[in-house]
Design a protein around this motif. Sequence first.
Motif, short mmCIF file in Angstrom:
data_model
loop_
_atom_site.label_atom_id
_atom_site.label_comp_id
_atom_site.label_asym_id
_atom_site.label_seq_id
_atom_site.Cartn_x
_atom_site.Cartn_y
_atom_site.Cartn_z
N ASN A 112 0.81 -1.22 0.00
CA ASN A 112 0.00 0.00 0.00
C ASN A 112 0.84 1.27 0.00
OD1 ASN A 112 0.84 -0.12 2.65
ND2 ASN A 112 -1.19 0.17 3.54
N TRP A 113 2.16 1.15 0.14
CA TRP A 113 3.05 2.31 -0.01
C TRP A 113 2.84 2.95 -1.37
CZ3 TRP A 113 6.81 3.61 -3.57
CH2 TRP A 113 7.73 4.60 -3.21
N TRP A 114 2.55 2.12 -2.37
CA TRP A 114 2.42 2.63 -3.72
C TRP A 114 1.19 3.53 -3.91
CZ3 TRP A 114 5.90 3.31 -7.21
CH2 TRP A 114 7.00 2.46 -7.29
N ILE A 115 0.14 3.30 -3.13
CA ILE A 115 -1.05 4.13 -3.27
C ILE A 115 -0.73 5.57 -2.85
CG2 ILE A 115 -3.41 4.52 -2.48
CD1 ILE A 115 -3.68 1.49 -2.16
N ARG A 116 -0.08 5.70 -1.72
CA ARG A 116 0.31 7.04 -1.26
C ARG A 116 1.27 7.70 -2.25
NH1 ARG A 116 4.17 8.54 3.72
NH2 ARG A 116 3.46 10.67 4.17
N ARG A 117 2.24 6.95 -2.74
CA ARG A 117 3.21 7.50 -3.70
C ARG A 117 2.50 7.97 -4.97
NH1 ARG A 117 6.20 9.84 -6.55
NH2 ARG A 117 5.58 11.26 -4.89
N ARG A 118 1.57 7.18 -5.47
CA ARG A 118 0.89 7.57 -6.70
C ARG A 118 -0.09 8.73 -6.47
NH1 ARG A 118 3.64 7.07 -10.67
NH2 ARG A 118 1.75 7.54 -11.86
N LEU A 119 -0.64 8.82 -5.28
CA LEU A 119 -1.47 9.98 -4.94
C LEU A 119 -0.67 11.26 -5.10
CD1 LEU A 119 -3.64 11.75 -3.50
CD2 LEU A 119 -2.72 10.89 -1.32
N HIS A 120 0.50 11.31 -4.50
CA HIS A 120 1.28 12.55 -4.53
C HIS A 120 1.95 12.79 -5.88
CE1 HIS A 120 0.21 13.28 -0.48
NE2 HIS A 120 0.83 12.21 -0.01
N GLU A 121 2.29 11.73 -6.57
CA GLU A 121 2.79 11.88 -7.94
C GLU A 121 1.72 12.51 -8.82
OE1 GLU A 121 5.61 10.78 -11.25
OE2 GLU A 121 5.79 11.09 -9.09
N THR A 122 0.50 12.03 -8.69
CA THR A 122 -0.59 12.56 -9.51
C THR A 122 -0.92 14.00 -9.16
OG1 THR A 122 -1.51 10.31 -9.66
CG2 THR A 122 -2.96 12.13 -10.27
N SER A 123 -0.90 14.33 -7.87
CA SER A 123 -1.26 15.70 -7.49
C SER A 123 -0.27 16.72 -8.04
CB SER A 123 -1.37 15.82 -5.96
OG SER A 123 -0.12 15.68 -5.33
N VAL A 124 1.02 16.41 -7.98
CA VAL A 124 2.01 17.34 -8.52
C VAL A 124 1.91 17.43 -10.03
CG1 VAL A 124 4.49 17.77 -8.80
CG2 VAL A 124 3.58 17.14 -6.56
N HIS A 125 1.66 16.31 -10.68
CA HIS A 125 1.51 16.36 -12.14
C HIS A 125 0.19 17.02 -12.55
CE1 HIS A 125 5.24 14.63 -13.15
NE2 HIS A 125 4.97 13.40 -12.77
N ALA A 142 -4.78 19.04 3.77
CA ALA A 142 -4.26 17.83 4.40
C ALA A 142 -3.48 16.97 3.41
CB ALA A 142 -5.39 17.01 5.02
N VAL A 143 -3.96 16.92 2.16
CA VAL A 143 -3.25 16.17 1.12
C VAL A 143 -1.93 16.85 0.78
CG1 VAL A 143 -3.33 15.35 -1.27
CG2 VAL A 143 -5.38 15.21 0.17
N ALA A 144 -1.96 18.18 0.66
CA ALA A 144 -0.73 18.93 0.36
C ALA A 144 0.29 18.75 1.47
CB ALA A 144 -1.05 20.40 0.16
N ALA A 145 -0.16 18.83 2.73
CA ALA A 145 0.75 18.68 3.86
C ALA A 145 1.36 17.28 3.88
CB ALA A 145 0.02 18.96 5.17
N ASP A 146 0.54 16.28 3.60
CA ASP A 146 1.08 14.91 3.55
C ASP A 146 2.03 14.75 2.38
OD1 ASP A 146 0.81 12.14 4.81
OD2 ASP A 146 0.47 11.70 2.68
N GLY A 147 1.78 15.49 1.30
CA GLY A 147 2.71 15.47 0.17
C GLY A 147 4.09 16.01 0.56
#
Length: 251
Positions: A112-125, A142-147
């Motif tokens: 499940n590490w990959w879900i968090r990684r892909r969340l933040h990859e997608t948000s920046v892109h 909250a998403v930005a802070a976690d990013g």
Amino acid sequence: MDYAAAFLDENRAFSELFHEVDDSHPVPTCPGWSLKQLFRHVGRGDRWAAQIVRDRLGEPLDVRSVEAGKPPPDPADAISWLHGGAQRLLDAVEQSGVETPVWTFLGERPANWWIRRRLHETSVHRADAAIALGREFTLEPAVAADGITEFLERIAIQAGSTGEPLPLADDQTLHLHATDPGLGEAGEWTVGVSGTAISWSHEHGKGSAALRGAATELLLAMARRTPLADTGIELFGNEAVWQNWLERTPL
């Protein structure tokens, strides 16, 4: 945070930027890329991660081996392909088990590490696409802070690992303070050097350089998507420390 739900939300928001656009349009924050390349990069990245998790790989997967790794030419079908890749990752994690160890570029991690990684990859892109199109970009604080936290977690592992200079000198610290209400300690970060590596904590501090502003603007500044001059961020202390940090951390 429900990372799976946030990831699907980001995937949908990313796709909405690609309705009726010229996909040959350049993306200035990803030099040399067009919107078409950015779209393919995000969609294929989700499928790449899904295949790693599904097959429980212990080594990296060649991107050329990603199943259905190219979006179909029809725009509507391409959007469905993008959404399908995100769902494929969630399904793979559920089927493999969230704690199942798999390969990541930081070493073995739970699936499940990959879900968090892909969340933040997608948000920046998504920010890349919005900037390219001159659209407004908003992100849940909250998403930005976690990013930002996830970015620092990666820096703490990767910085200096191949002998390159660290982004901070031994006697320097960087402090970030997100001004969004409700974040609490999750909206503060103090970064320094511990031995031969970068370390950080959710602590209040002055810092050799300190940045204060909205979490989304701090994230985009850290990721070198937006210069400070184009944000409402306040910079205190030694600006050279901040510039050095930017030059020695990844996009």
